[in-house]
Motif scaffolding. Structure first.
Motif, PDB file in Angstrom:
ATOM      1  N   HIS A  11       0.839  -1.194   0.000  1.00  0.00           N
ATOM      2  CA  HIS A  11       0.000   0.000   0.000  1.00  0.00           C
ATOM      3  C   HIS A  11       0.877   1.247   0.000  1.00  0.00           C
ATOM      4  CE1 HIS A  11      -2.930  -2.927   1.698  1.00  0.00           C
ATOM      5  NE2 HIS A  11      -3.800  -2.205   1.018  1.00  0.00           N
ATOM      6  N   LEU A  12       0.275   2.335  -0.416  1.00  0.00           N
ATOM      7  CA  LEU A  12       0.877   3.658  -0.306  1.00  0.00           C
ATOM      8  C   LEU A  12      -0.200   4.645   0.088  1.00  0.00           C
ATOM      9  CD1 LEU A  12       2.996   5.914  -0.662  1.00  0.00           C
ATOM     10  CD2 LEU A  12       2.492   5.884  -3.125  1.00  0.00           C
ATOM     11  N   TYR A  13      -0.003   5.281   1.243  1.00  0.00           N
ATOM     12  CA  TYR A  13      -0.875   6.376   1.659  1.00  0.00           C
ATOM     13  C   TYR A  13      -0.185   7.685   1.327  1.00  0.00           C
ATOM     14  CZ  TYR A  13      -3.249   9.814   4.533  1.00  0.00           C
ATOM     15  OH  TYR A  13      -3.920  10.930   4.945  1.00  0.00           O
ATOM     16  N   TRP A  14      -0.953   8.659   0.790  1.00  0.00           N
ATOM     17  CA  TRP A  14      -0.341   9.937   0.424  1.00  0.00           C
ATOM     18  C   TRP A  14      -1.361  11.067   0.584  1.00  0.00           C
ATOM     19  CZ3 TRP A  14       4.532  10.077   0.644  1.00  0.00           C
ATOM     20  CH2 TRP A  14       5.279  11.139   0.118  1.00  0.00           C
ATOM     21  N   ASP A  15      -0.872  12.191   1.070  1.00  0.00           N
ATOM     22  CA  ASP A  15      -1.669  13.412   1.165  1.00  0.00           C
ATOM     23  C   ASP A  15      -0.696  14.583   1.090  1.00  0.00           C
ATOM     24  OD1 ASP A  15      -0.469  13.595   3.680  1.00  0.00           O
ATOM     25  OD2 ASP A  15      -2.235  12.922   4.775  1.00  0.00           O
ATOM     26  N   ASP A  16      -1.128  15.786   1.497  1.00  0.00           N
ATOM     27  CA  ASP A  16      -0.222  16.928   1.396  1.00  0.00           C
ATOM     28  C   ASP A  16       0.809  16.972   2.509  1.00  0.00           C
ATOM     29  OD1 ASP A  16      -1.510  17.882   3.658  1.00  0.00           O
ATOM     30  OD2 ASP A  16      -2.454  19.592   2.654  1.00  0.00           O
ATOM     31  N   GLY A  17       0.720  16.059   3.476  1.00  0.00           N
ATOM     32  CA  GLY A  17       1.748  15.910   4.480  1.00  0.00           C
ATOM     33  C   GLY A  17       1.657  16.800   5.693  1.00  0.00           C
ATOM     34  N   ASP A  18       0.716  17.744   5.744  1.00  0.00           N
ATOM     35  CA  ASP A  18       0.741  18.690   6.863  1.00  0.00           C
ATOM     36  C   ASP A  18      -0.639  19.167   7.308  1.00  0.00           C
ATOM     37  OD1 ASP A  18       2.264  19.894   8.791  1.00  0.00           O
ATOM     38  OD2 ASP A  18       2.869  21.602   7.583  1.00  0.00           O
ATOM     39  N   SER A  19      -1.655  18.977   6.503  1.00  0.00           N
ATOM     40  CA  SER A  19      -2.975  19.526   6.819  1.00  0.00           C
ATOM     41  C   SER A  19      -3.680  18.697   7.883  1.00  0.00           C
ATOM     42  CB  SER A  19      -3.857  19.578   5.571  1.00  0.00           C
ATOM     43  OG  SER A  19      -3.349  20.490   4.630  1.00  0.00           O
ATOM     44  N   LEU A  20      -4.535  19.364   8.638  1.00  0.00           N
ATOM     45  CA  LEU A  20      -5.383  18.694   9.600  1.00  0.00           C
ATOM     46  C   LEU A  20      -6.543  17.988   8.890  1.00  0.00           C
ATOM     47  CD1 LEU A  20      -5.615  21.539  12.258  1.00  0.00           C
ATOM     48  CD2 LEU A  20      -4.475  19.335  12.600  1.00  0.00           C
ATOM     49  N   ASP A  21      -6.985  16.912   9.469  1.00  0.00           N
ATOM     50  CA  ASP A  21      -8.235  16.263   9.064  1.00  0.00           C
ATOM     51  C   ASP A  21      -8.269  15.833   7.605  1.00  0.00           C
ATOM     52  OD1 ASP A  21      -9.214  16.831  11.677  1.00  0.00           O
ATOM     53  OD2 ASP A  21      -9.783  18.840  11.023  1.00  0.00           O
ATOM     54  N   THR A  22      -7.122  15.420   7.064  1.00  0.00           N
ATOM     55  CA  THR A  22      -7.123  14.985   5.662  1.00  0.00           C
ATOM     56  C   THR A  22      -7.985  13.747   5.459  1.00  0.00           C
ATOM     57  OG1 THR A  22      -5.053  13.803   6.114  1.00  0.00           O
ATOM     58  CG2 THR A  22      -4.883  15.971   5.082  1.00  0.00           C
ATOM     59  N   LEU A  23      -8.023  12.860   6.442  1.00  0.00           N
ATOM     60  CA  LEU A  23      -8.828  11.646   6.294  1.00  0.00           C
ATOM     61  C   LEU A  23     -10.316  11.968   6.301  1.00  0.00           C
ATOM     62  CD1 LEU A  23      -6.820   9.142   8.492  1.00  0.00           C
ATOM     63  CD2 LEU A  23      -7.201   8.983   6.046  1.00  0.00           C
ATOM     64  N   SER A  24     -10.745  12.762   7.265  1.00  0.00           N
ATOM     65  CA  SER A  24     -12.173  13.080   7.338  1.00  0.00           C
ATOM     66  C   SER A  24     -12.619  13.954   6.174  1.00  0.00           C
ATOM     67  CB  SER A  24     -12.486  13.774   8.660  1.00  0.00           C
ATOM     68  OG  SER A  24     -11.737  14.971   8.804  1.00  0.00           O
ATOM     69  N   ASN A  25     -11.704  14.731   5.621  1.00  0.00           N
ATOM     70  CA  ASN A  25     -12.044  15.588   4.475  1.00  0.00           C
ATOM     71  C   ASN A  25     -11.880  14.892   3.138  1.00  0.00           C
ATOM     72  OD1 ASN A  25     -12.600  17.732   6.195  1.00  0.00           O
ATOM     73  ND2 ASN A  25     -10.507  18.513   6.123  1.00  0.00           N
ATOM     74  N   GLY A  26     -11.333  13.684   3.150  1.00  0.00           N
ATOM     75  CA  GLY A  26     -11.127  12.955   1.903  1.00  0.00           C
ATOM     76  C   GLY A  26      -9.981  13.460   1.058  1.00  0.00           C
ATOM     77  N   ASN A  27      -9.080  14.247   1.656  1.00  0.00           N
ATOM     78  CA  ASN A  27      -7.965  14.823   0.894  1.00  0.00           C
ATOM     79  C   ASN A  27      -6.734  13.922   0.977  1.00  0.00           C
ATOM     80  OD1 ASN A  27      -9.512  17.086   0.222  1.00  0.00           O
ATOM     81  ND2 ASN A  27      -8.962  18.110   2.147  1.00  0.00           N
ATOM     82  N   TYR A  28      -6.893  12.698   0.538  1.00  0.00           N
ATOM     83  CA  TYR A  28      -5.808  11.722   0.594  1.00  0.00           C
ATOM     84  C   TYR A  28      -6.097  10.635  -0.429  1.00  0.00           C
ATOM     85  CZ  TYR A  28      -8.962   8.346   2.743  1.00  0.00           C
ATOM     86  OH  TYR A  28      -9.998   7.483   2.963  1.00  0.00           O
ATOM     87  N   VAL A  29      -5.117   9.771  -0.606  1.00  0.00           N
ATOM     88  CA  VAL A  29      -5.354   8.586  -1.414  1.00  0.00           C
ATOM     89  C   VAL A  29      -4.616   7.423  -0.779  1.00  0.00           C
ATOM     90  CG1 VAL A  29      -3.373   8.912  -2.971  1.00  0.00           C
ATOM     91  CG2 VAL A  29      -5.397   7.646  -3.759  1.00  0.00           C
ATOM     92  N   LEU A  30      -5.257   6.258  -0.802  1.00  0.00           N
ATOM     93  CA  LEU A  30      -4.634   5.008  -0.378  1.00  0.00           C
ATOM     94  C   LEU A  30      -4.602   4.087  -1.585  1.00  0.00           C
ATOM     95  CD1 LEU A  30      -3.483   3.215   1.892  1.00  0.00           C
ATOM     96  CD2 LEU A  30      -5.818   2.387   2.277  1.00  0.00           C
TER      97      LEU A  30
END
Length: 886
Positions: free
Chosen positions: A791-810
């Protein structure tokens, strides 16, 4: 009067009552201490408690005074009944109680909560339920029906000596069994013992010792203390973690958590068995059924809380020293690191940056350019962290030091036993008061102080130290309150210094939720909570907090470093066990001071420590003001080259490490883990604490001995890819579970990738995480069946609540049948479309490919002795299909 009848039977007359025929024929390794206060002791003192007396020569840890099998003053079980949450009953003492070392309570309430199919909780409280309990927020269990297929409960018969057994159903192994000794329950003394199913016990921290706990009369104290670690460790350290993982004879595992924050100790004995003692609170136990050790930790973190999601930059390399002396010298190190092209994401300052060592200040003479230093770091994509201690100076004039004035005005300080004035201590700035981090008003107070300082020096994270709470004196300038049972309890666990107030404040001091006697070991945790909250308010980004003192659930709010370790090979070696233990405790962001903090390092030690530290989840070089400089740029050019290469490996693997932290944040998983976590049925792994794994896919075998150029690495059964024999060249290794000698010259740290795993990597091309490109590489190592997954999890690396906001990819990677597929498992397709896959290295391909296609288009590839390197035209990672034909 004591009349000896036989070697194992006594008749004892106590207070005109006749207690006949004590059964004392108990093997030495099964003795449970009936008189833990002191030795030597007299026969009379022992038998007054209704216990057996038999001096034991040759091992001072074996009890002389121990419980008979038919102890007359034991609690009996009555009124047991089923209730909505499980069972409850009463425990009563049928006879007059004896002093032990305090008068026991005559009636107790037993509550057994059948919470989940793999989790049992039981509490023993007084019938009025008015004792102090740890204020830990445990997620509520909604269902009312309990599945007990995985375990069964056995209670003692009604009106018989109380004991409780929790038994694993499929193997009939008792994972908790109190039948070895009676429980004791007084106002300031609790004791409960349990059989252990094996000697493979881990956890029980904070320790600076081997990973597996010695059960040969090992005595471990729990009471947060400012004590530099030793090897081997014999004293309580900074944190309090009364949790252990046990491996049963068949390889299944369980865990036990004693939720109690008072001073306590655990005594392990060869039976094997474990005895818990606490001098306050209640008996509150969670038992986790696993059945594998990784599941035990996940079940534990479901109770105490899963770890925070760290900012990506915090996974880079950190540099610190106590003794930079000026901000210009600090910046000089940063610039030298840049010039040497050695990766560095974070620069720290220790207490020498402060004005007169006072919190929330900086020295306007020697550190006058500190704001400029932080601006410089930010302009290069780097970050800044500084130290803060809990002691607030009361030396400045009134009105000249807001942290003190605000603390008094907002009434958020620890008070003396009269609750009329702040309790004082002495630390770096001199005489101080201590904020009460259990007070709800501490949040606006602490945020206000950090906000004020941030407006001058825009820091990115906070390092909280001395928060046991540490004190340079025993108690306070006014001395601890005499003739009270908080500062001088009837029984004191074997804590360092021999007193509860050794190098800390008086336990009789008062805090918002209770006395310090109850909440002392929670200080670090509550300061972490307040600091994490403040950082969210101030920066509007993910908080980064590193704390010295910790308690269960600390991982929710930050990480930990293992304190003032020494620049010695023995401390380097034992640091591996420390990192693994804290991952078990749910605090995966953990590391030791690379190259050592105390004393002076040497180049070989510093190189080997950096190679290991490149695989600490938290990677920081830090040393003492009195030691020789040990930053990478203080070493020779050869050493700098080696260190640079080790850190580049870390930075290349950051996508994999970041993904492990995601799994920890979501599932409560470990990041760094012992080998037995992945291979619990392989008993050869149970004692290994000189190797470890990142997740389930990477095995690290560091060099831990002076002068060594080889490593004896144990490879559990399976397929591995990495160095073997006298060469550091990588090749496939089919292990049956064996030790191999691996070449490890000073330039190398042996790393093996486990077959069946796809490891995502980054295209490192800069000095910091921020400067790393959005291009990725996959290392795909097949198992014996030609399969692999990752797996690879990725987001912008610093923002709050990326999971709840959907601002990520797995992303999920699957390899089988000569095909590797990338797909989106969760999250944003838009983020995945901006990620580019540039290279795939395939290991374990058992043929010479004739062609390779990516998304139906032929792509170039190179075939080496053991791998296929596939060059890709920077394909978007939302969906890629790579096929090869032979």
């Amino acid at each position: 009067m004591v009349l000896r009848l036989f070697s194992s039977i006594y008749v004892v007359v106590i207070a005109a009552r006749l207690v006949c025929c004590m059964q004392c024929d108990i093997k030495s390794e099964r003795r449970v201490d009936c008189f833990p206060e002191s030795y030597p002791l007299s026969r009379d003192e022992c038998v007054k408690r209704g216990c057996c007396y038999s001096p034991y020569k040759g091992n001072d840890d074996v009890p002389w005074c121990f419980f008979p099998q038919n102890y007359s003053y034991a609690y009996i079980l009555t009124d047991l009944k089923e209730v909505s949450y499980g069972y409850e009953g009463l425990l009563k003492i049928p006879n007059d109680t004896v002093a032990f070392p305090v008068k026991t309570l005559p009636v107790l309430k037993l509550s057994v909560f059948l919470e989940l199919e793999d989790r049992v909780r039981f509490k023993i409280t007084d019938v009025n339920d008015n004792r102090y309990q740890v204020p830990l927020d445990v997620p509520k269990i909604s269902t009312k029906t309990r599945d007990m297929t995985k375990y069964s409960l056995q209670f003692s018969a009604i009106n018989e000596t109380f004991n409780l057994k929790i038994i694993r159903t499929d193997t009939n192994v008792a994972v908790f069994d109190t039948s070895i000794a009676p429980i004791l329950y007084g106002d300031q003394f609790l004791q409960i013992s349990t059989h252990l199913p094996s000697t493979n016990i881990y956890g029980l921290g904070e320790r600076h010792d081997s990973l597996r706990v010695d059960v040969n009369w090992k005595r471990i104290a729990f009471w947060a203390a400012d004590r530099p670690p030793k090897v081997p460790e014999t004293e309580n350290l900074y944190g309090d973690h009364p949790f252990y993982v046990a491996v049963e004879p068949d390889g299944k595992s369980h865990g036990v958590f004693f939720l109690n924050s008072n001073a306590k100790e655990a005594v392990l004995q060869p039976t094997p068995a474990l005895t818990w003692r606490s001098i306050g609170g209640i008996m509150d136990f969670y038992v986790f059924l696993g059945p594998n050790p990784e599941q035990v930790v996940q079940q534990y973190t479901a109770v105490v809380g899963k770890s925070f999601m760290p900012p990506l930059w915090s996974l880079g390399y950190h540099l610190c020293r106590w003794g930079y002396k000026t901000s210009n010298n600090t910046l000089g190190y940063v610039e030298r690191m840049r010039k040497a092209k050695i990766p560095q994401d974070v620069q720290w300052n220790d207490i020498d940056y402060m004005d007169r060592k006072m919190d929330f200040t900086y020295d306007k003479n020697n550190f006058d350019t500190l704001p400029n230093l932080v601006d410089n770091l930010h302009s290069h994509g780097q970050h800044y962290v500084m130290i803060i201690d809990p002691g607030i100076s009361d030396q400045p004039d009134k009105g000249s030091y807001p942290p003190y004035d605000d603390a008094i005005e907002m009434d958020v300080v620890m008070k003396d036993h009269t609750n009329s004035k702040p309790i004082r201590g002495k630390v770096w700035p001199g005489e101080v008061i201590f904020p009460d981090f259990t007070n709800p008003n501490i949040y606006p107070y602490w945020t206000k102080q950090l906000q004020r300082y941030h407006s001058q020096v825009p820091f990115d994270g906070v390092w909280i130290d001395m928060n046991e709470v540490s004190n340079f004196m025993d108690g306070s300038p006014e001395n601890c309150y005499q003739n009270n049972t908080y500062d001088y309890p009837p029984y004191t666990p074997r804590v360092s210094g021999g007193k509860l107030f050794s190098r800390t404040v008086c336990p009789s001091s008062l805090q918002y939720i209770s006395s310090n006697y109850d909440v002392h070991s929670l200080t670090g945790l509550f300061e972490m909570k307040a600091t994490s909250h403040a950082l969210k308010v101030i920066r509007k980004k993910r908080p980064f907090v590193i704390s010295r003192s910790t308690f269960p659930s600390a991982g929710v709010y930050g990480g930990h470093w293992t304190g003032d370790v020494s620049s010695k090979w023995s401390h380097l070696k034992v640091s591996v066990a420390g990192i693994l233990s804290f991952n078990m405790f749910g605090i995966p962001m953990v590391g030791a001071d690379i190259c050592g903090f105390g004393g002076s390092t040497n180049e070989e030690l510093c190189i080997r420590w950096t190679q290991l530290g490149a695989f600490y989840p938290f990677s920081r070089n830090h040393n003492d003001i009195a030691g020789s400089p040990q930053a990478p740029v203080d070493l020779s050019e050869k050493a700098q080259n080696i260190i640079r290469d080790a850190l580049i490996v870390r930075y290349t693997l950051l996508p994999y490490l970041y993904t492990l932290f995601y799994h920890s944040h979501v599932n409560g998983s470990t990041v760094a883990r012992p080998l037995f976590f992945e291979f619990p049925s392989d008993s050869n792994t149970y004692s290994i604490d000189t190797q470890f794994m990142w997740g389930s896919g990477i095995l690290i075998s560091p060099v831990l001995d002076e002068g060594a150029v080889t490593v004896s690495a144990y490879l559990p059964a399976g397929y591995w890819y990495g160095p073997s024999g006298n060469s550091s060249d990588h090749e496939p290794i089919h292990s049956k579970g064996e030790v191999i000698k691996v070449s490890a010259p000073i330039e190398e740290i042996p790393i093996h990738i486990r077959g069946g795993h796809v490891i995502p990597c980054g295209n490192y091309n800069g000095a910091t995480v921020t400067n790393t490109s959005n291009d990725f590489i996959l290392l795909a190592v097949s198992d014996d069946a030609g399969k692999a997954m990752g797996h690879l999890y990725w987001d912008d690396g610093d923002s709050l609540d990326t999971l709840s906001n959907g601002n990520y990819v797995l992303l999920k990677f699957t390899m089988q049948n000569n095909t590797l597929v990338t797909s989106i498992q969760e999250g944003s397709k838009l983020i995945a479309s901006k990620m580019r896959l540039m290279l795939v290295n395939l290991y374990g391909v058992n043929c010479v490919p004739k062609s390779v296609e990516a998304n139906g288009v032929s792509v170039p590839f190179d075939y080496g002795p053991f791998e296929v390197a596939v060059q890709l035209p920077y394909l978007a990672m939302d969906e890629i299909i790579i096929k090869w034909t032979c």
